[in-house]
Scaffold this active site. Structure first.
Site, PDB file in Angstrom:
ATOM      1  N   GLU A  79      29.783  31.503  21.209  1.00  0.00           N
ATOM      2  CA  GLU A  79      28.406  30.998  21.082  1.00  0.00           C
ATOM      3  C   GLU A  79      27.664  31.142  22.412  1.00  0.00           C
ATOM      4  O   GLU A  79      27.065  30.195  22.915  1.00  0.00           O
ATOM      5  CB  GLU A  79      28.411  29.528  20.634  1.00  0.00           C
ATOM      6  CG  GLU A  79      29.113  29.289  19.305  1.00  0.00           C
ATOM      7  CD  GLU A  79      29.127  27.820  18.887  1.00  0.00           C
ATOM      8  OE1 GLU A  79      28.298  27.036  19.408  1.00  0.00           O
ATOM      9  OE2 GLU A  79      29.963  27.453  18.035  1.00  0.00           O
ATOM     10  N   GLU A 121      35.836  22.172  17.764  1.00  0.00           N
ATOM     11  CA  GLU A 121      35.651  21.098  18.738  1.00  0.00           C
ATOM     12  C   GLU A 121      36.620  19.927  18.538  1.00  0.00           C
ATOM     13  O   GLU A 121      36.208  18.782  18.370  1.00  0.00           O
ATOM     14  CB  GLU A 121      34.198  20.618  18.710  1.00  0.00           C
ATOM     15  CG  GLU A 121      33.218  21.727  19.039  1.00  0.00           C
ATOM     16  CD  GLU A 121      31.753  21.293  19.003  1.00  0.00           C
ATOM     17  OE1 GLU A 121      31.496  20.090  18.855  1.00  0.00           O
ATOM     18  OE2 GLU A 121      30.883  22.171  19.106  1.00  0.00           O
TER      19      GLU A 121
END
Length: 727
Positions: free
Chosen positions: A630, A514
């Site tokens: 994910e 991220e």
């Protein structure tokens, strides 16, 4: 897909009735070629799903699942379901910095080692998640590395007059050799130091600095002398005196043996010791002076910090009348203090954890609320005098950066306040003045509900007199260069240990997680309200923090480890995706190697399918290995309707179909579904009160199971099923 028709099976009845009392019934079978077999009856969806093989059966790419490590280790049914359906497992939290690193920077490998032993036994691979991220860090430890150096002030008043040193002159002080006051050479930015220039001295006293003689020394008292010193090359110093029985004492500077000098280096070092053998002649105490000697070595410059130079009477009697009893908690008790509110707790610290003594008061507030939602109260036997300034002093630190305030309160809850008091992880003295506005102030209160933190508080004084604050606390901020060096070393220590320890067990990693903002720019770490476990490596290491991370991963891991950069919302923000691909290219332009890009895909039924297609097209064009890292499809409820479950299945299948159809086979690394099931114990911190997974709360297969399996297989697997009953 084969469509089944439901055709009623009739057995033909032929009735010949010869009389009312004589009824003959004959049955005639339909010819075999006209019968409808049970294989042609429609299979219910649940029956179809039950006949599917384990999910990993339907694909050659890596099929993974995000798991809760404790559940895998302790719940046999959970573990069996993971092992049956998936090729690898990604631990949601337990392999992150915040879970493994303690406040001293040490890594506890034990729990993850136990987990990996079970996965090895089952033949299940482990995907490393994650090495460098801004969240789920032990931010307390990392921030402690770059925290300012706090040098507490002296515990009593400084007898030495430093005024002529602070103004840059040496008036009243004697010198021998080249001794000056140097600006900007002290501990704190912009502060002064006494500079000693040792060219070629022959004796230690050839370079000397002598304090004015002091006549206010009290016989029988013990005095503490302390200062900070450094030198530009390795050297030595010596302290001698005037007015002692032994003016040339041997001090055990090194911790063993007798030595009368101390070593100096380029790092600031504190020198601290006590004297008490003051000389008396003819019944008169002799004047006392301190001599600093640096006539050691050649071509060395020594520096003594002015602000930390002190002489304190440790036995001086204080004239302060403290209105608070049990202010230092040395009886290991909080009595008569009391408190309440917000699920807070209060206790006495472990022995040795106080500021200047053994114990401190410990106040813990679990969650952020109003400042007055958690309180610690001291009640006075009589009300404070109104209109008279009361000085409040205490020492405080907290386990994280936090704030509290103090108040003087009346029985009707009206009060006079100090205002916000900011705290850090280092002990700091707080001094505030509050003037009671009425005659009914009967309580002194710490309001500590505004921060989720643990506070340590010691040496509390409330008085109408003067506070003997001693010398000022010095705060020394680290430079940007020092912070970068410290944080860079912490990153290498963490990554090298993880990659080396799990070199035989983990062969694919989320190296950087991220890194991007939603608009496509790189995160910079400048956030107004970071979480307690947030730490932004980029803030201290700059844009190249990820370059360093990927180089370290390759250096300490296996040569063939697969290294990913990973981010979320790439299907909803194509600009963010473009930024991530651009940053990946930049990382490689700086000599690091990025093997793959992970797209998390936490999506819902409303996620744009067009965006999903465009995302996969852009990822395919990057040339990198691509991983859906994910994947889950949330429904907004823990009690979905059948239509929602069917729509969820369709969305799962759309994602898997799009991955297979758009990403070239050579770039398809795999797909990881995020969490095994909808059980509440898997969703304590992620999507609570939701139903985003392919197994339900009882580990039963949902329609989404079929959607994923059909997507992986590239066809409707159930089209081959017959209606024949199977065991």
């Amino acid at each position: 897909m084969k469509k089944f028709k439901l055709i009623p099976v009739f057995l033909i009845f032929v009735g010949l009735m010869s009389s009312c009392e004589d009824t003959i019934m004959d049955w005639e079978e339909v010819p075999e070629e006209n019968q409808v077999t049970t294989a042609e009856l429609p299979l219910e969806l649940a029956e179809k799903i039950s006949r599917y093989e384990p999910l990993k059966t339907y694909t050659d790419v890596v099929l993974g699942v995000g798991i809760v490590m404790d559940l895998y280790v302790n719940d046999a049914a959970y573990r069996a379901l993971v092992n049956e359906n998936y090729d690898d497992a990604t631990v949601g939290y337990a392999m992150k910095h915040g879970a493994m690193v303690n406040n001293q920077g040490q890594i506890n490998f034990g729990p993850v080692d136990n987990f990996i032993a079970l996965t090895n036994e089952a033949g299940l691979d482990v995907y490393g998640h994650t090495l460098v991220w801004h969240a789920n860090q032990n931010a307390n430890y990392l921030n402690s590395l770059i925290a300012p150096t706090i040098i507490p002030g002296t515990s009593g008043g400084n007898i030495l007059d430093l005024s002529t040193l602070k103004d840059g002159s040496l008036n009243g002080w004697e010198k021998n050799g080249t001794v000056t006051v140097a600006a900007d050479e002290g501990l704190a930015a912009g502060s002064r130091a006494v500079k000693f220039e040792a060219a070629t001295p022959a004796n230690y006293y050839d370079l000397q600095f002598r304090s004015p003689l002091n006549t206010s020394i009290v016989a029988g008292h013990t005095y503490e002398i302390s200062f900070y010193v450094r030198s530009d090359n390795s050297g030595n110093g010596k302290v001698t005196f005037r007015g002692l029985d032994n003016n040339y004492p041997y001090k055990d500077w090194y911790g063993s043996g007798a030595s009368d000098n101390f070593a100096t280096t380029s790092e600031w070092k504190q020198v601290k010791f006590t004297v008490s053998d003051f000389k008396t002649e003819g019944g008169q105490l002799q004047p006392f002076g301190i001599d600093f000697n640096f006539g050691y070595g050649s071509n060395i410059n020594y520096y003594v910090d002015v602000n930390t130079l002190s002489l304190v009477d440790l036995d001086a009697e204080t004239e302060v009348v403290n209105l608070i009893t049990n202010s230092d908690f040395e009886n290991a008790s909080l009595n008569p203090w009391s408190g309440y509110g917000n699920g807070s707790s209060r206790s006495v610290s472990a022995q040795g954890a106080g500021y200047s003594s053994d114990y401190a008061m410990v106040l813990t507030n679990p969650v952020v609320a109003n400042s007055y939602s958690a309180q610690q109260v001291f009640e006075f036997p009589t009300a404070l005098e109104s209109g008279v300034a009361h000085t409040i002093s205490f020492y405080i630190k907290s386990d994280v950066a936090a704030s509290l305030e103090v108040e003087l309160q009346s029985p009707d809850y009206s009060a006079d306040y100090s205002g916000a008091i900011n705290t850090t992880t280092n002990w700091t003295q707080v001094v505030r003045t509050i003037t009671p506005s009425t005659t009914d102030r009967t309580k002194f209160i710490f309001d500590f509900g505004a921060s989720a933190a643990t506070f340590y508080i010691d040496d509390i004084v409330l008085t109408t007199g003067e506070i003997a604050a001693g010398s000022e606390t010095i705060i020394i901020e680290k430079t940007d260069e020092e912070k970068a060096e410290l944080i860079g070393a912490a990153m290498e220590d963490w990554m090298s240990q993880m990659l080396t320890h799990y070199k035989s067990d983990v062969h694919a990693w989320d190296v950087v997680n991220e890194p991007m903002k939603e608009g496509g720019n790189l995160r910079d770490g400048n956030v107004t309200d970071p979480a307690n476990d947030d730490f932004y490596w980029v803030k201290y290491l700059g844009k190249d923090y990820a370059v360093t991370a990927f180089k370290l991963a390759r250096q300490y891991g296996n040569p063939d480890d697969v290294l990913f950069i990973n981010d979320y919302n790439l299907e909803s923000s194509l600009a963010k995706l473009d930024g991530l691909i651009e940053y990946t290219n930049y990382i490689e332009s700086q000599g690091a190697e990025v093997d793959g890009i992970g797209t998390q895909m936490h999506i819902s039924l409303n996620t744009s399918r067009d965006n999903i297609v465009q995302m996969f097209q852009k990822l395919a064009a990057s040339g990198k290995l691509i991983k859906v890292s994910e994947l889950d499809v949330r429904l907004g409820t823990a009690s979905p309707t059948m239509q929602q479950l069917l729509d969820q299945s369709a969305m799962y299948q759309f994602v898997v179909d799009s991955f297979r159809e758009i990403i070239p086979a050579s770039q398809q690394y795999g797909i990881t579904l995020w969490n095994l099931s909808d059980k509440a114990n898997e969703h304590e911190f992620w999507l609570p009160e939701e139903s985003p997974n392919v197994f339900d709360t009882n580990f039963g297969r949902k329609p989404a199971y079929k959607g994923v399996a059909d997507g992986l297989a590239g066809r409707d697997v159930s089209e081959d099923f017959s209606g024949e009953l199977v065991d």
